[in-house]
Design a protein around this motif. Structure first.
Motif, mmCIF file in Angstrom:
data_model
loop_
_atom_site.group_PDB
_atom_site.id
_atom_site.type_symbol
_atom_site.label_atom_id
_atom_site.label_comp_id
_atom_site.label_asym_id
_atom_site.label_seq_id
_atom_site.Cartn_x
_atom_site.Cartn_y
_atom_site.Cartn_z
ATOM 1 N N ARG A 12 -43.727 51.996 19.056
ATOM 2 C CA ARG A 12 -44.704 51.081 19.657
ATOM 3 C C ARG A 12 -45.457 50.305 18.580
ATOM 4 O O ARG A 12 -45.697 49.109 18.707
ATOM 5 C CB ARG A 12 -45.690 51.868 20.540
ATOM 6 N N ARG A 13 -45.828 50.984 17.505
ATOM 7 C CA ARG A 13 -46.521 50.314 16.400
ATOM 8 C C ARG A 13 -45.630 49.234 15.809
ATOM 9 O O ARG A 13 -46.068 48.112 15.557
ATOM 10 C CB ARG A 13 -46.917 51.330 15.330
ATOM 11 N N ASP A 14 -44.361 49.565 15.562
ATOM 12 C CA ASP A 14 -43.410 48.598 15.018
ATOM 13 C C ASP A 14 -43.237 47.405 15.955
ATOM 14 O O ASP A 14 -43.165 46.258 15.512
ATOM 15 C CB ASP A 14 -42.053 49.254 14.755
ATOM 16 N N GLU A 15 -43.165 47.695 17.252
ATOM 17 C CA GLU A 15 -43.007 46.635 18.257
ATOM 18 C C GLU A 15 -44.233 45.705 18.259
ATOM 19 O O GLU A 15 -44.087 44.476 18.283
ATOM 20 C CB GLU A 15 -42.836 47.287 19.635
ATOM 21 N N LEU A 16 -45.428 46.288 18.215
ATOM 22 C CA LEU A 16 -46.652 45.471 18.207
ATOM 23 C C LEU A 16 -46.797 44.700 16.900
ATOM 24 O O LEU A 16 -47.288 43.564 16.891
ATOM 25 C CB LEU A 16 -47.877 46.346 18.466
ATOM 26 N N LEU A 17 -46.364 45.280 15.798
ATOM 27 C CA LEU A 17 -46.409 44.560 14.522
ATOM 28 C C LEU A 17 -45.478 43.353 14.566
ATOM 29 O O LEU A 17 -45.864 42.249 14.176
ATOM 30 C CB LEU A 17 -46.040 45.486 13.362
ATOM 31 N N ALA A 18 -44.262 43.542 15.035
ATOM 32 C CA ALA A 18 -43.310 42.432 15.132
ATOM 33 C C ALA A 18 -43.856 41.334 16.041
ATOM 34 O O ALA A 18 -43.776 40.140 15.720
ATOM 35 C CB ALA A 18 -41.956 42.924 15.637
ATOM 36 N N ALA A 19 -44.440 41.715 17.173
ATOM 37 C CA ALA A 19 -45.015 40.731 18.085
ATOM 38 C C ALA A 19 -46.211 40.026 17.444
ATOM 39 O O ALA A 19 -46.413 38.819 17.630
ATOM 40 C CB ALA A 19 -45.427 41.406 19.394
ATOM 41 N N SER A 20 -46.991 40.755 16.655
ATOM 42 C CA SER A 20 -48.141 40.160 15.956
ATOM 43 C C SER A 20 -47.687 39.163 14.903
ATOM 44 O O SER A 20 -48.297 38.097 14.740
ATOM 45 C CB SER A 20 -48.991 41.256 15.305
ATOM 46 N N VAL A 21 -46.626 39.493 14.189
ATOM 47 C CA VAL A 21 -46.077 38.569 13.185
ATOM 48 C C VAL A 21 -45.648 37.271 13.864
ATOM 49 O O VAL A 21 -45.955 36.172 13.389
ATOM 50 C CB VAL A 21 -44.898 39.211 12.415
ATOM 51 N N THR A 22 -44.958 37.389 14.977
ATOM 52 C CA THR A 22 -44.522 36.202 15.724
ATOM 53 C C THR A 22 -45.725 35.392 16.197
ATOM 54 O O THR A 22 -45.758 34.169 16.066
ATOM 55 C CB THR A 22 -43.641 36.617 16.919
ATOM 56 N N TYR A 23 -46.716 36.067 16.744
ATOM 57 C CA TYR A 23 -47.916 35.388 17.232
ATOM 58 C C TYR A 23 -48.619 34.645 16.096
ATOM 59 O O TYR A 23 -48.988 33.477 16.234
ATOM 60 C CB TYR A 23 -48.868 36.415 17.869
#
Length: 191
Positions: A12-23
């Motif tokens: 979940r942390r990895d998923e949120l980090l990837a989404a944050s990078v995109t954002y």
């Protein structure tokens, strides 16, 4: 006041980090606020603070993720078989791909923020130079071209690319890169 330990890496942390990078690649770092970020990526500010320790911790992780992509890129270019000219052309083509525009924007955003010397950006620019110059030195080892010059021209043109808005602008920028390579690393004449 002691800082809380960061929770271990999780899917979940990895998923949120990837989404944050995109954002952040789309919206920038300058006015990053946890509430709109969390809403956009399907989380909450509380979860982000738990997973990354603080807003600065999250920004640092975002910058690190962008740097990891940058390092992978330059290492791929360094491993590219062929002449220095072919390697730099390969690097240019990879960087200019439309899907990398957000990553370039994130890179320049972090680079500029690092000039103030404040966390979490404090050493971003310096570390970037330290990471890019050695592989460029290897690529250019058989040429009398300073790696710093190549990196400065590359980054300057990439900054123009991020700012460009028309196909004509992009052609002009590509032409400038080609002209630079023609003058510094001319291709060998064919028989």
């Amino acid at each position: 006041m002691p800082t809380a330990a960061k929770p271990p890496t999780s899917a979940r942390r990895d998923e949120l980090l990837a989404a944050s990078v995109t954002y952040v690649a789309e919206h920038g770092l300058a006015d990053l606020s946890l509430r709109p970020l969390a809403q956009a990526i399907g989380s909450s500010p509380r979860v982000l603070l738990y997973l990354f320790g603080s807003k600065d911790g999250l920004v640092q992780e975002i910058l690190n993720a962008g740097r990891a992509e940058q390092l992978t890129l330059i290492e791929r270019a360094d491993d590219h078989p062929g002449s220095a000219r072919e390697t730099l052309d390969h690097l240019w083509t990879w960087l200019m791909a439309p899907e990398r525009r957000g990553a370039l924007r994130l890179f320049f955003d972090g680079y500029v923020h690092s000039f103030n010397g404040e966390a979490p950006w404090s050493d971003f620019a310096t570390r970037s130079l330290d990471e890019w110059l050695p592989p460029l030195s290897r690529v250019l080892a058989d040429h009398n071209v300073p790696p710093t010059l190549v990196l400065a021209v590359l980054r300057g043109l990439l900054l123009d690319h991020v700012a460009a808005s028309t196909p004509e602008d992009h052609r002009r920028i590509h032409s400038a890169w080609t002209t630079f390579l023609d003058r510094t690393l001319p291709t060998a004449p064919t028989d």
